[in-house]
Design an enzyme around this catalytic site. Structure first.
Site, PDB file in Angstrom:
ATOM      1  N   HIS A 119     -12.792   3.432  36.891  1.00  0.00           N
ATOM      2  CA  HIS A 119     -12.653   1.983  37.032  1.00  0.00           C
ATOM      3  C   HIS A 119     -11.281   1.557  36.538  1.00  0.00           C
ATOM      4  O   HIS A 119     -10.709   2.177  35.643  1.00  0.00           O
ATOM      5  CB  HIS A 119     -13.757   1.260  36.259  1.00  0.00           C
ATOM      6  CG  HIS A 119     -13.912   1.706  34.841  1.00  0.00           C
ATOM      7  ND1 HIS A 119     -14.552   2.893  34.486  1.00  0.00           N
ATOM      8  CD2 HIS A 119     -13.485   1.157  33.680  1.00  0.00           C
ATOM      9  CE1 HIS A 119     -14.522   3.025  33.172  1.00  0.00           C
ATOM     10  NE2 HIS A 119     -13.873   1.981  32.662  1.00  0.00           N
ATOM     11  N   LEU A 120     -10.780   0.511  37.143  1.00  0.00           N
ATOM     12  CA  LEU A 120      -9.453  -0.026  36.839  1.00  0.00           C
ATOM     13  C   LEU A 120      -9.605  -1.323  36.040  1.00  0.00           C
ATOM     14  O   LEU A 120     -10.348  -2.216  36.449  1.00  0.00           O
ATOM     15  CB  LEU A 120      -8.716  -0.299  38.160  1.00  0.00           C
ATOM     16  CG  LEU A 120      -7.344  -0.980  38.115  1.00  0.00           C
ATOM     17  CD1 LEU A 120      -6.328  -0.123  37.373  1.00  0.00           C
ATOM     18  CD2 LEU A 120      -6.855  -1.243  39.536  1.00  0.00           C
TER      19      LEU A 120
END
Ligand SMILES: [Zn+2]
Length: 159
Positions: A119-120
């Site tokens: 995830h960013l």
């Protein structure tokens, strides 16, 4: 070097292992409000961080449960970054941050609370926010505030 002071992050990292199932997969399959999902795309989606570094801190993740950054498909990579960009557009409209930290924490040693679903992070920044973070520590879990942020960002999402 100045650092955001976010002591509850350790609680989050410790708690991540205790979560019953992958929080990103639960969010991908679950209710927007319950899971703080701000926007859903075809291959990826955006959701608020339940333990934010700052107001409006959101994450984008592939819908697919993928642990390795290198295993992301081109479609996933493209949409992850497009959603990050769109989310910054929504943040700009709602909260007018002065800057952003955008990044991937890959692996526990790099600070990832969840290591098996990439995830960013998009963390909005304001001048002096390192100073008010200790104040925010006293209000670290505010479900109502998170829901309000979720609603505002979802409404301001471009397109
Ligand atoms: Zn997952």
């Amino acid at each position: 070097m100045e650092r955001l002071w976010a002591p509850w992050r350790m609680e989050y990292i410790n708690a991540a292992d205790d979560e019953d199932g992958c929080i990103f997969c639960l969010a991908a399959a679950g209710d927007d409000a319950a899971r703080l999902v701000v926007h859903r795309g075809t291959h990826a989606f955006a959701l608020l961080n339940k333990f934010p570094y700052s107001s409006g801190h959101f994450m984008v993740a592939p819908i697919r449960h993928v642990a390795e950054y290198g295993e992301l498909s081109d479609d996933e990579v493209l949409e992850l970054h497009r959603l990050a960009s769109a989310g910054m557009g929504a943040l700009a409209e709602v909260y007018a941050p002065q800057g952003y930290n955008v990044g991937w924490n890959l692996g526990r040693i790099a600070g990832a609370g969840v290591v098996d679903h990439v995830h960013l992070h998009v963390v909005p920044r304001w001048a002096g926010d390192t100073n008010f973070m200790p104040v925010l520590a006293d209000v670290k879990v505010l479900p109502e505030a998170l829901q309000e942020t979720r609603r505002k960002l979802a409404a301001a999402w471009p397109g």
